[in-house]
Design a protein around this motif. Sequence first.
Motif, short mmCIF file in Angstrom:
data_model
loop_
_atom_site.label_atom_id
_atom_site.label_comp_id
_atom_site.label_asym_id
_atom_site.label_seq_id
_atom_site.Cartn_x
_atom_site.Cartn_y
_atom_site.Cartn_z
N TRP A 166 0.84 -1.19 0.00
CA TRP A 166 0.00 0.00 0.00
C TRP A 166 0.87 1.23 0.00
N VAL A 214 -2.47 7.62 -1.18
CA VAL A 214 -3.18 8.08 -2.37
C VAL A 214 -2.60 9.43 -2.78
N THR A 215 -2.42 9.61 -4.08
CA THR A 215 -1.98 10.88 -4.64
C THR A 215 -3.05 11.39 -5.60
N ASP A 231 -4.19 9.35 -8.50
CA ASP A 231 -5.10 8.22 -8.28
C ASP A 231 -6.57 8.62 -8.31
N LEU A 280 -8.99 6.85 -10.73
CA LEU A 280 -9.28 5.47 -10.32
C LEU A 280 -10.26 5.46 -9.15
N LEU A 281 -10.06 6.35 -8.17
CA LEU A 281 -11.01 6.42 -7.06
C LEU A 281 -12.40 6.78 -7.56
N LEU A 339 -3.86 3.47 -1.10
CA LEU A 339 -4.19 2.65 -2.26
C LEU A 339 -3.53 1.29 -2.04
N SER A 370 -2.60 -2.51 -3.26
CA SER A 370 -2.39 -3.30 -4.47
C SER A 370 -2.09 -4.75 -4.09
N PRO A 428 -3.76 -2.28 -8.35
CA PRO A 428 -4.58 -1.58 -7.35
C PRO A 428 -5.96 -2.23 -7.25
N LEU A 453 -9.15 0.66 -1.54
CA LEU A 453 -8.84 1.89 -0.81
C LEU A 453 -9.05 1.61 0.66
#
Length: 195
Positions: free
Chosen positions: A19, A22-23, A26, A29-30, A70, A72, A77, A80
């Motif tokens: 993990w 989060v940036t 991302d 994707l979120l 995030l 993976s 990924p 969350l």
Amino acid sequence: MLAVDAPYYRRRVENRIDWRRVTPADFPLLAEWLAQPHVHRWWHHEFTPEAVERDFGAAARGDEPGEDWLVSVDGEPVALFQRCRVADYADEFDQLSAAVPTPLDTMTIDYLIGDPHRTGKGLGTRLIRWAVARTWTDYPDATVIIIPIVAANRASWRALEKAGARRIATVEMEPENPIDDREHHVYQFDRPVDR
């Protein structure tokens, strides 16, 4: 004699879980995950670019104490996770501590699996166990992790139970989604005692 590679002799190989914070990169994707019906039903977030920035931007910039991770599996990924010390958010602390004993060092987590094809296969339970273990390492002063779950979200609270959480109460709390009633199950992980 059985061949060495027969299924009976195969060792189960656990997939690698990683993990990272989060940036902003991302956020698309979120947004995609938040738009999935199985996620939107329980998270009830807007998923426009502006809404995702509003809801996740401060944590991504480090401007608030909550953490968005995030997760993976084998580099893909899949989930969350959110994690915070409950006392860092006064409203949440007041609501939770009115319902159950909540020490100041209490942590909480929230989670979603983005891909609907990855749900219902035990991945959530495995990721919860992993996140709990990481939390004990990352927050050595934390003694408990408390997670309130709307009672209607059976899949989520069952994953917590399978991961080892115990239900400590059923209480009335404000739901995230206004279609839900106020009943929540409250689950707790206690820090393992070294022997």
